[in-house]
Design a protein around this motif. Structure first.
Motif, short mmCIF file in Angstrom:
data_model
loop_
_atom_site.label_atom_id
_atom_site.label_comp_id
_atom_site.label_asym_id
_atom_site.label_seq_id
_atom_site.Cartn_x
_atom_site.Cartn_y
_atom_site.Cartn_z
N LYS A 162 0.82 -1.20 0.00
CA LYS A 162 0.00 0.00 0.00
C LYS A 162 0.85 1.26 0.00
O LYS A 162 0.50 2.25 -0.61
CB LYS A 162 -0.91 -0.01 1.23
N ASP A 163 1.99 1.23 0.68
CA ASP A 163 2.81 2.44 0.83
C ASP A 163 4.15 2.23 0.16
O ASP A 163 4.99 1.49 0.65
CB ASP A 163 3.00 2.74 2.31
N PRO A 220 -5.04 5.73 -9.78
CA PRO A 220 -5.44 4.32 -9.70
C PRO A 220 -6.92 4.14 -9.97
O PRO A 220 -7.72 5.08 -9.82
CB PRO A 220 -5.09 3.94 -8.25
N THR A 221 -7.30 2.95 -10.39
CA THR A 221 -8.71 2.65 -10.62
C THR A 221 -9.35 1.98 -9.41
O THR A 221 -10.56 2.08 -9.23
CB THR A 221 -8.87 1.74 -11.86
N TRP A 222 -8.55 1.31 -8.60
CA TRP A 222 -9.08 0.67 -7.38
C TRP A 222 -8.89 1.65 -6.23
O TRP A 222 -7.79 1.83 -5.72
CB TRP A 222 -8.35 -0.64 -7.10
N ALA A 234 -9.84 3.64 -9.50
CA ALA A 234 -10.42 4.94 -9.20
C ALA A 234 -11.58 5.02 -10.08
O ALA A 234 -11.70 4.61 -11.17
CB ALA A 234 -9.48 6.07 -9.49
N GLY A 235 -11.71 5.43 -9.33
CA GLY A 235 -12.89 5.59 -10.14
C GLY A 235 -12.80 6.89 -10.88
O GLY A 235 -12.26 7.85 -10.39
N TYR A 236 -13.35 6.95 -12.08
CA TYR A 236 -13.30 8.17 -12.85
C TYR A 236 -14.70 8.67 -13.14
O TYR A 236 -15.60 7.91 -13.45
CB TYR A 236 -12.57 7.95 -14.19
N GLY A 237 -14.89 9.99 -13.07
CA GLY A 237 -16.16 10.60 -13.41
C GLY A 237 -16.01 11.44 -14.65
O GLY A 237 -14.92 11.93 -14.94
N THR A 238 -17.08 11.61 -15.39
CA THR A 238 -17.05 12.45 -16.58
C THR A 238 -18.31 13.29 -16.60
O THR A 238 -19.28 13.02 -15.91
CB THR A 238 -17.02 11.61 -17.86
N ASP A 239 -18.30 14.32 -17.43
CA ASP A 239 -19.45 15.17 -17.61
C ASP A 239 -19.56 15.49 -19.07
O ASP A 239 -18.75 16.23 -19.62
CB ASP A 239 -19.30 16.45 -16.78
N TRP A 268 -3.12 11.74 -2.21
CA TRP A 268 -3.73 12.55 -1.15
C TRP A 268 -5.23 12.33 -1.13
O TRP A 268 -5.83 12.18 -0.07
CB TRP A 268 -3.40 14.03 -1.38
N ALA A 269 -5.87 12.30 -2.29
CA ALA A 269 -7.33 12.12 -2.36
C ALA A 269 -7.73 10.76 -1.79
O ALA A 269 -8.74 10.66 -1.07
CB ALA A 269 -7.80 12.25 -3.81
N VAL A 270 -6.96 9.72 -2.09
CA VAL A 270 -7.28 8.39 -1.58
C VAL A 270 -7.17 8.37 -0.06
O VAL A 270 -8.05 7.81 0.63
CB VAL A 270 -6.34 7.34 -2.22
N GLU A 271 -6.13 8.98 0.49
CA GLU A 271 -5.98 8.98 1.94
C GLU A 271 -7.04 9.84 2.62
O GLU A 271 -7.49 9.52 3.72
CB GLU A 271 -4.57 9.43 2.31
N MET A 272 -7.47 10.92 1.96
CA MET A 272 -8.57 11.71 2.51
C MET A 272 -9.87 10.89 2.51
O MET A 272 -10.66 10.95 3.46
CB MET A 272 -8.76 12.99 1.70
N GLY A 273 -10.08 10.12 1.45
CA GLY A 273 -11.27 9.28 1.40
C GLY A 273 -11.27 8.23 2.49
O GLY A 273 -12.31 7.92 3.08
N ASP A 274 -10.10 7.66 2.77
CA ASP A 274 -9.99 6.70 3.87
C ASP A 274 -10.22 7.36 5.23
O ASP A 274 -10.82 6.77 6.13
CB ASP A 274 -8.60 6.05 3.86
#
Length: 463
Positions: A84-85, A262-264, A153-158, A239-245
């Protein structure tokens, strides 16, 4: 089969198959635990698969046989910690003697009772941490070469916007130059590579910033249950992943020009290819935190960016920007007049100026945030030593991180500013960098950078 019948002969062996098996599944290192060795030796075992797929764990297992079964087990906490790290994994690989401590479950962070001060790594010596925090804002005490309690990760689109792009489009394309890979979406907006080498460097920079920040992911005083967080220029997304956790209540969005995340990821984290300097797609009064880190070279129009952040923050929400002032400093006179690191930084600064980027803008962050209409603006400035010269072990670790971040990034940072901006050849750049590397290795030079963390709050009334 009757008792008198002889047992059937085994099928004839195929020498080619035996040879293939040996070459496909090399013998693992010997282990003290016979049952563990049997599992690891079997080519189809889960443990053997782990070691084949993960070269770091394989090297650690070979270097430390006593801990090999724990490291090799696919579901072990130690294995998960190193996978993980990447930073502990790299340090453990460099120093096999410390591998068990770095991978052991006891070295993982304890759960916190509050989200106010999130972290990902727990330093077990509070005196050392307090001493480091004091020195980082005053004067760092130099040590000797023998002073070391830590291994070097998920990815979002618009679909409605042209500024955010689906990953199924040409955004997945890359541009290549001088052997390095760059983003294709809004090509040229960002001057540095996005290839694997650069991603590894960015993750190491994340570890350095966390260690220098007392393991805090942010300093803005968020409540315990923020709902919406956006990370501008998210890079690898770490950073975003760790904030989500850390904040299960929050929907965390990371945006970047490069689709390298990442996608996961945690279910409350997603990523989008987007340009933060274009019109934002999100509703006004939406986010609890707008965060940007190490983006001084990524954004050109900071005034517009911060106004966009203010518009899309909810009343009472926070903006936080963290960046390094890339100017070498020294408190004890050991930095020579012709310090090559400072000469290189001056040239990179001049090259980036031709592209509309201000490398030295970190000290201006506080005033920029205040000018954008934020209140309760505050700033935290800490010293980041360059190299292993500090006496304090935690500051020594920060210095080693920063030294590696600079050394590994010399080529990628230099190519576009110097070749495009100043008209240098790649060969001329390589000659310059040889001198920079030499000074970076000189632990008699006690230089450092300042890192600024500035944050401000959108007023609750008046908008």
């Amino acid at each position: 089969m009757s008792a008198s019948e002889p047992p059937p002969s085994p099928p004839p062996s195929d020498p080619s198959m035996a040879e293939a098996s040996q070459t496909s599944h090399p013998d693992p290192a010997p282990f003290e635990d016979a049952s563990a060795q049997a599992r690891l030796a079997h080519p189809d075992s889960a443990q053997a698969t782990v070691l084949r797929k993960d070269p770091v764990l394989a090297q650690l297992a070979q270097a430390d046989p006593a801990n090999a079964p724990e490291l090799a087990h696919p579901d072990s906490v130690s294995s998960a910690a190193l996978k993980k790290d990447p930073v502990p994994a790299q340090l453990a690989q460099a120093d096999a003697a410390d591998a068990p401590a770095l991978a052991h479950p006891a070295s993982l962070p304890e759960p916190q009772s509050t989200h106010a001060i999130p972290h990902t790594v727990t330093h077990t010596d509070p005196v050392q941490v307090q001493d480091a925090a004091t020195q980082a804002v005053t004067t760092i005490e130099p040590g000797s070469e023998e002073d070391s309690s830590s291994s070097d990760a998920g990815y979002g689109t618009d679909d409605s916007s042209s500024t955010s792009t689906s990953l199924s489009s040409s955004v997945r394309d890359y541009a290549f130059e001088n052997g390095r890979r760059y983003h294709k979406f809004r090509q040229g907006n960002y001057a540095f590579p996005n290839d694997d080498q650069e991603q590894h460097r960015e993750d190491m920079k994340h570890a350095m910033a966390l260690a220098a920040s007392g393991d805090r992911l942010h300093f803005a005083p968020l409540g315990p249950d923020p709902q919406h967080v956006i990370d501008l220029g998210t890079g690898t997304g770490i950073w975003a992943v760790e904030m989500g956790d850390t904040y299960p209540s929050a929907q965390v969005l990371g945006i970047d020009l490069s689709p390298i995340q990442p996608t996961w990821v945690p279910p409350n984290v997603r990523f989008m290819v987007d340009d933060a300097e274009s019109d934002w797609l999100y509703p006004p009064d939406h986010f609890d935190l707008v965060h940007a880190r190490h983006c001084m070279t990524a954004f050109k129009d900071w005034a517009r960016l911060l106004v966009s952040a203010r518009t899309h923050l909810r009343p009472g929400g926070w903006v936080e920007v963290q960046d390094i002032h890339y100017f070498s400093r020294c408190d004890d006179g050991t930095m020579p007049e012709g310090y090559m690191l400072q000469k290189w930084l001056k040239l990179v600064h001049e090259g980036l100026e031709t592209m509309g980027v201000n490398l030295a803008g970190a000290p201006e962050l506080t005033e920029r945030i205040r000018a954008a209409g934020f209140q309760s603006v505050d700033v935290r400035v800490v010293k980041l030593p360059i190299g292993r010269w500090p006496r304090n072990p935690l500051l020594k670790k920060v210095g080693l991180y920063l030294q590696a971040v600079i050394t590994d990034g010399l080529e990628g940072i230099s190519l576009k500013p110097l070749c495009h901006g100043l008209g240098w050849t790649k060969e001329e750049v390589e000659v310059l960098l040889a001198g920079v590397r030499k000074d970076l290795k000189n632990s008699a030079i006690h230089s450092y950078f300042n890192m600024y963390t500035a944050y401000g709050q959108k007023p609750i009334v008046g908008w």
